[in-house]
Design a protein around this motif. Structure first.
Motif, PDB file in Angstrom:
ATOM      1  N   THR A 253       5.650  30.272 -54.817  1.00  0.00           N
ATOM      2  CA  THR A 253       7.141  29.965 -54.667  1.00  0.00           C
ATOM      3  C   THR A 253       7.938  30.261 -53.856  1.00  0.00           C
ATOM      4  OG1 THR A 253       6.646  30.001 -57.358  1.00  0.00           O
ATOM      5  CG2 THR A 253       8.968  29.719 -56.784  1.00  0.00           C
ATOM      6  N   MET A 254       7.806  31.288 -53.422  1.00  0.00           N
ATOM      7  CA  MET A 254       8.833  31.880 -52.063  1.00  0.00           C
ATOM      8  C   MET A 254       8.501  30.700 -51.184  1.00  0.00           C
ATOM      9  SD  MET A 254      10.729  33.675 -50.343  1.00  0.00           S
ATOM     10  CE  MET A 254      11.212  34.954 -51.304  1.00  0.00           C
ATOM     11  N   ARG A 255       7.282  30.546 -50.671  1.00  0.00           N
ATOM     12  CA  ARG A 255       6.835  29.656 -49.645  1.00  0.00           C
ATOM     13  C   ARG A 255       7.487  28.386 -49.606  1.00  0.00           C
ATOM     14  NH1 ARG A 255       3.313  25.961 -48.855  1.00  0.00           N
ATOM     15  NH2 ARG A 255       2.205  26.335 -50.830  1.00  0.00           N
ATOM     16  N   ALA A 267      17.912  24.612 -54.021  1.00  0.00           N
ATOM     17  CA  ALA A 267      18.172  25.181 -55.456  1.00  0.00           C
ATOM     18  C   ALA A 267      17.473  25.264 -56.720  1.00  0.00           C
ATOM     19  CB  ALA A 267      19.583  24.640 -55.983  1.00  0.00           C
ATOM     20  N   ARG A 268      16.328  24.154 -56.574  1.00  0.00           N
ATOM     21  CA  ARG A 268      15.556  24.142 -57.520  1.00  0.00           C
ATOM     22  C   ARG A 268      14.329  25.186 -57.372  1.00  0.00           C
ATOM     23  NH1 ARG A 268      10.616  21.206 -57.033  1.00  0.00           N
ATOM     24  NH2 ARG A 268      11.581  20.229 -55.168  1.00  0.00           N
ATOM     25  N   TRP A 269      14.046  25.533 -56.178  1.00  0.00           N
ATOM     26  CA  TRP A 269      13.127  26.566 -55.844  1.00  0.00           C
ATOM     27  C   TRP A 269      13.631  28.023 -56.155  1.00  0.00           C
ATOM     28  CZ3 TRP A 269       8.338  25.458 -56.430  1.00  0.00           C
ATOM     29  CH2 TRP A 269       7.812  24.191 -55.698  1.00  0.00           C
ATOM     30  N   ALA A 270      14.945  28.160 -55.634  1.00  0.00           N
ATOM     31  CA  ALA A 270      15.790  29.124 -56.009  1.00  0.00           C
ATOM     32  C   ALA A 270      15.539  29.540 -57.534  1.00  0.00           C
ATOM     33  CB  ALA A 270      17.291  29.295 -55.534  1.00  0.00           C
ATOM     34  N   ALA A 271      15.869  28.542 -58.243  1.00  0.00           N
ATOM     35  CA  ALA A 271      15.740  28.612 -59.649  1.00  0.00           C
ATOM     36  C   ALA A 271      14.424  29.045 -60.380  1.00  0.00           C
ATOM     37  CB  ALA A 271      16.289  27.253 -60.443  1.00  0.00           C
ATOM     38  N   ARG A 272      13.603  28.603 -59.604  1.00  0.00           N
ATOM     39  CA  ARG A 272      12.279  29.078 -59.966  1.00  0.00           C
ATOM     40  C   ARG A 272      11.780  30.480 -59.756  1.00  0.00           C
ATOM     41  NH1 ARG A 272       8.033  23.895 -59.113  1.00  0.00           N
ATOM     42  NH2 ARG A 272       9.559  22.375 -60.195  1.00  0.00           N
ATOM     43  N   LEU A 273      12.288  30.806 -58.410  1.00  0.00           N
ATOM     44  CA  LEU A 273      12.295  32.380 -58.170  1.00  0.00           C
ATOM     45  C   LEU A 273      12.741  33.264 -59.060  1.00  0.00           C
ATOM     46  CD1 LEU A 273      12.405  31.978 -54.519  1.00  0.00           C
ATOM     47  CD2 LEU A 273      10.783  33.213 -55.462  1.00  0.00           C
ATOM     48  N   ASP A 274      14.121  32.733 -59.434  1.00  0.00           N
ATOM     49  CA  ASP A 274      14.905  33.504 -60.487  1.00  0.00           C
ATOM     50  C   ASP A 274      14.082  33.903 -61.761  1.00  0.00           C
ATOM     51  OD1 ASP A 274      16.849  33.629 -58.688  1.00  0.00           O
ATOM     52  OD2 ASP A 274      18.338  32.349 -59.596  1.00  0.00           O
ATOM     53  N   GLU A 275      13.484  32.618 -62.256  1.00  0.00           N
ATOM     54  CA  GLU A 275      12.755  32.388 -63.396  1.00  0.00           C
ATOM     55  C   GLU A 275      11.363  33.370 -63.473  1.00  0.00           C
ATOM     56  OE1 GLU A 275       9.781  29.643 -66.221  1.00  0.00           O
ATOM     57  OE2 GLU A 275      10.910  28.625 -64.441  1.00  0.00           O
ATOM     58  N   GLU A 290      20.239  35.638 -56.615  1.00  0.00           N
ATOM     59  CA  GLU A 290      21.048  34.645 -56.061  1.00  0.00           C
ATOM     60  C   GLU A 290      21.758  35.060 -54.610  1.00  0.00           C
ATOM     61  OE1 GLU A 290      21.337  36.566 -58.896  1.00  0.00           O
ATOM     62  OE2 GLU A 290      21.096  35.044 -60.451  1.00  0.00           O
ATOM     63  N   ARG A 291      21.769  36.383 -54.377  1.00  0.00           N
ATOM     64  CA  ARG A 291      22.415  36.695 -53.100  1.00  0.00           C
ATOM     65  C   ARG A 291      21.318  36.534 -52.044  1.00  0.00           C
ATOM     66  NH1 ARG A 291      24.541  41.091 -55.993  1.00  0.00           N
ATOM     67  NH2 ARG A 291      23.110  42.693 -54.917  1.00  0.00           N
TER      68      ARG A 291
END
Length: 294
Positions: A253-255, A267-275, A290-291
């Motif tokens: 997911t980071m990749r 933003a979509r991948w950031a949301a998945r990292l948050d999840e 988020e930061r």
């Protein structure tokens, strides 16, 4: 898909490698390292021609070898030829054209249900991972994968998943399997009246941990949530280390985040990292993703 005048490299590839001129060609995809065409030959055959940039020259031979190595275990397109394209700074892989219907397009058109597609992917991965890995099979050392991500993101991003990186780096050595490294619905072609599932696009195929390949599919299909993930893993016939599977899901997911474009995609991948940070907090370090990722 775009219809084009036959590019000179496509015409030269067909004539030089299979000895038949091209009548017409349609571009199927274009990436930084490869461009793929469906080409119609004057003898009536339809083939797929993948051109590799000079920076990826080894991939034509590597992909051809990988396809042939796994062909007894999982359906794949027949390789017709591969090699240097005369007069051009590219190499080419030419395979039989299996047709335009992919598992992904079948899901999008409701011809195949999502759950069935996820089961198909799990089963195909199991068949692929049973193929013997030859000594010459390419490897992708983990430190090289981390370095590649590091070139595309700030140090704080990798530091965020440092616990996950440590788990992968410290994992006991296990027998590698043939990893497709990019298996999702659009890399499965449905062939014939029985819609036999065939794996295509072995550009990044390499020997590696089975958990990495399964996790990659979970990430690319958005099947990280437990119920959909279980649909894939229940259909996968080999043993899995589910802790390693979760760790590799964080890494992939980071990749994907690192390689995404700024805007909605990132933003979509950031949301998945948050999840993932909420579901597996022990694999993350910084409490405010988020930061780091936005």
């Amino acid at each position: 898909m775009s219809t084009t005048k036959v590019p000179p490299a496509v015409a030269r590839a067909a004539l030089g490698l299979v000895g038949v001129p091209v009548r017409a060609a349609h571009r199927l995809s274009a990436r930084s390292r490869t461009v793929v065409y469906r080409a119609f030959l004057v003898d009536g055959r339809s083939v797929v021609i993948k051109l590799y940039a000079v920076t990826a020259r080894r991939n034509a031979a590597t992909e051809a070898a990988a396809v042939r190595a796994v062909a007894k275990h999982v359906p794949v397109p027949a390789v017709l030829a591969h090699g240097h394209v005369p007069g051009h700074e590219v190499t080419a892989l030419i395979t039989v054209d299996l047709g335009p219907l992919t598992l992904g397009s079948a899901v999008r058109s409701a011809r195949v249900g999502d759950e069935r597609a996820l089961r198909d992917l799990g089963g195909l991965l199991g068949r692929l991972h049973r193929a013997p890995v030859q000594p010459w099979a390419p490897r992708r050392p983990f430190h090289e994968q981390v370095t590649s991500i590091g070139r595309r993101c700030p140090p704080s991003a990798l530091d965020r998943i440092a616990p996950a990186l440590a788990v992968i780096a410290d994992a006991p050595a296990a027998a590698p399997v043939w990893c497709h490294s990019d298996l999702h619905g659009d890399n499965v072609v449905l062939v014939g009246p029985r819609a036999v599932r065939h794996l295509v696009d072995f550009t990044d195929a390499a020997a590696g941990p089975r958990e990495s390949d399964v996790a990659q599919t979970l990430v690319m299909t958005g099947a990280i949530a437990s119920a959909r993930a279980r649909t894939v893993t229940d259909a996968y016939p080999l043993a899995l280390d589910h802790h390693q599977l979760a760790v590799w899901a964080v890494f992939h997911t980071m990749r994907c985040w690192a390689h995404s474009e700024p805007g909605d995609d990132r933003a979509r991948w950031a949301a998945r990292l948050d999840e993932l940070s909420r579901r597996t907090p022990h694999l993350f370090r910084v409490p405010s993703p988020e930061r780091t990722y936005r």
